[in-house]
Design a protein around this motif. Sequence first.
Motif, mmCIF file in Angstrom:
data_model
loop_
_atom_site.group_PDB
_atom_site.id
_atom_site.type_symbol
_atom_site.label_atom_id
_atom_site.label_comp_id
_atom_site.label_asym_id
_atom_site.label_seq_id
_atom_site.Cartn_x
_atom_site.Cartn_y
_atom_site.Cartn_z
ATOM 1 N N GLU A 331 35.255 40.711 65.741
ATOM 2 C CA GLU A 331 36.547 41.233 65.302
ATOM 3 C C GLU A 331 36.514 41.554 63.806
ATOM 4 O O GLU A 331 37.118 42.540 63.362
ATOM 5 C CB GLU A 331 37.644 40.188 65.581
ATOM 6 N N TYR A 332 35.809 40.746 63.052
ATOM 7 C CA TYR A 332 35.670 40.985 61.610
ATOM 8 C C TYR A 332 35.014 42.337 61.348
ATOM 9 O O TYR A 332 35.484 43.114 60.508
ATOM 10 C CB TYR A 332 34.849 39.861 60.984
ATOM 11 N N LYS A 334 34.828 44.882 63.400
ATOM 12 C CA LYS A 334 35.714 45.953 63.890
ATOM 13 C C LYS A 334 36.716 46.348 62.811
ATOM 14 O O LYS A 334 37.006 47.533 62.613
ATOM 15 C CB LYS A 334 36.451 45.500 65.143
ATOM 16 N N LYS A 335 37.252 45.358 62.104
ATOM 17 C CA LYS A 335 38.224 45.629 61.045
ATOM 18 C C LYS A 335 37.605 46.418 59.898
ATOM 19 O O LYS A 335 38.312 47.140 59.174
ATOM 20 C CB LYS A 335 38.800 44.311 60.515
ATOM 21 N N LEU A 336 36.296 46.283 59.736
ATOM 22 C CA LEU A 336 35.589 47.022 58.688
ATOM 23 C C LEU A 336 35.089 48.374 59.180
ATOM 24 O O LEU A 336 34.313 49.046 58.495
ATOM 25 C CB LEU A 336 34.412 46.196 58.163
#
Length: 478
Positions: A331-332, A334-336
Motif C-alpha cells: 500500500e505504501y 501504491k501511494k507513491l
Amino acid sequence: MKKNYIFQLFTIVFFSAFIFKLPRFIENNFGDISLEQLIYHVFAEHDGMPRALVINIVNKLIFLPFLFSTLIIFTLWCIHRFLPYIYFKFSKAVLIFAIIYAQIFGFVAIYYVLNIDTYLQANFHTSKNLTTDWMKQFYQQPAAHHKKSVPQKNLIVIYVESLENFRVNSDSILRKDLNSFNIKHFSIQPGTQWTLAGIVASQCGVPLLPVGLIASHGLMETKKPLKNAICLGDILMQSGYYNEFIGGADPEFSGKGNFLKKHGFYQITGKPYLDKLYPKSKYPSDWWGHSDETVLNHAKQRVIELNAAKKPFFLNILTLDTHANTGHLSEYCKKLAYTDSVDQIFQCTVLQIEGFYNWLDQNNYLDNTVLVIMGDHPFMSKDYRGKFGGSKFRDLSQKDIFFGMKLPDNRVIKIESMTHFDIYPTVLSSLDYQIENDGAGIGKNMFSKEFQNMSNIHSKLPNQLRRSSPDYLELWRD
C-alpha cells in the motif's frame, strides 16, 4: 480389465503426468533454482507457506495429473468394454508410447531445469583438485576474540530479498556511502541461492547443502541445526551482544526460526508477532507476510530501544516485498504511484532501504555501528532461462547480488571477488575481533592482504561444493 491391472496402469499414467508437469511447474513458479534448493524445500518445514502456493502445488502437481489419469483410464476401459479388441490394442499401444514420451521428456527437462549435469560433472570429475574433501581443504573452526581495548560496536545486517547489483543505481546513496568494499564480482556458490541458505552461508561460513539436511532429517526437526558449527550469532552472544531478527514472513517456514534460535538469537520477530503488533498492516492472505514498510518501521523502533539499552546489539533484518516470482506491491508503494511490475517493486524497496539508511545516519546511529546491506540471493525468475535450459546457474559468474558495507572509520578496499562465506569473518573483523588465520568456516576476511588472491579459488569452488563431504556432515551430528 482387472482391477489390479487398472490400478497399476493408473499409477503409471499418474506418475508420467506428474513427471511431465513437474519441470514446467518448477520453472513457472520458482524460476532459476538449484537441485540442493529443491531437495531442501522438500524436506524443510512448510509452516508459513502462502496458501496460494499450496493450492497451486496441489492443483498443478496432484489434481491435474489425477484428473488426466482418471480420464485416460476411463477412456481405455470404455474402449475395452464397448469396442472391438483391435481398437483397445491400438489404444494401449498409443498410451504406452505417450507414457514413454512423457517420462523421457519429463526427466530430460528436470535434468536441465535443476542443472543435474553440474552435479554429475563434479562428482565424477577425475581432476586431482576435486579429490580432497572441500571441508578439509578450506574449513576453519572460528576462533575469534574481541580486542578488549576497543569499545564494542553494534551490528545491523539487512538482507534485501533477491536484490541484485544492477537494481541499485550508480547515484544511489547505498553505493556512495556503503562503499567499504569496491567489489568487482560477488561469486554465487552452491548452497547459497535461497534465503535461509544465504543467511547460513554469510553467518556460519558454510553452504546449506542437502547432504546435511537429509542426514539430520530436515532443518526444523533438528534439535540444533549445524550443531557443531560456530556461527556469528554464537560468537556475538558469548561476547555479550543482544541478537535480534526481524522479518515479514513466518520464521517457522523452512526452519529459519529454529536455526536462529539455536545460534545466539534472543528475539525472533516475524509474521505472527507483527500481526498482533500491527493489526492494521495490510497484505494479501496468499502472500508471505508483512510489507517492507512495516518491517523497517518496526526495525527503527527497535534501533531506538536497543541503543537506549546501552548494550551492544546485532539486529538482523530481512525484507520481503521483492520475493520471486512477482513480488508484492505494498500500500505504501501504491501511494507513491509505483506499479505492480517486478522492476517497480524493486525500485520502491530500494527507496525504502535508502530512507532507512538516511534515518540511521541522521540520528547518528552509525557512529558506532557496522552496517551491512545485501541481497540474500539472486532473483529467482523463469526469465533467466529459456524453456527447460540455458540456466544461469550453469555459469554462476553471471549473477551478482548487491553488497554494501559501511564502517565507522570509512575504510575503502578494492576486492576482485567475494562470496557469502567471506562475510562472516569480515564482519567479525569489522567489529574488532581478532580472527585466527583470518578465516571462519570456509570464508576469509576481506580485510586481509591474502584475500586478493581468492578470486581463482572462488571460480573453482562450485564444483568442489557439489561433491559430498563427510566432514560437512559432522557439523550436523549430535
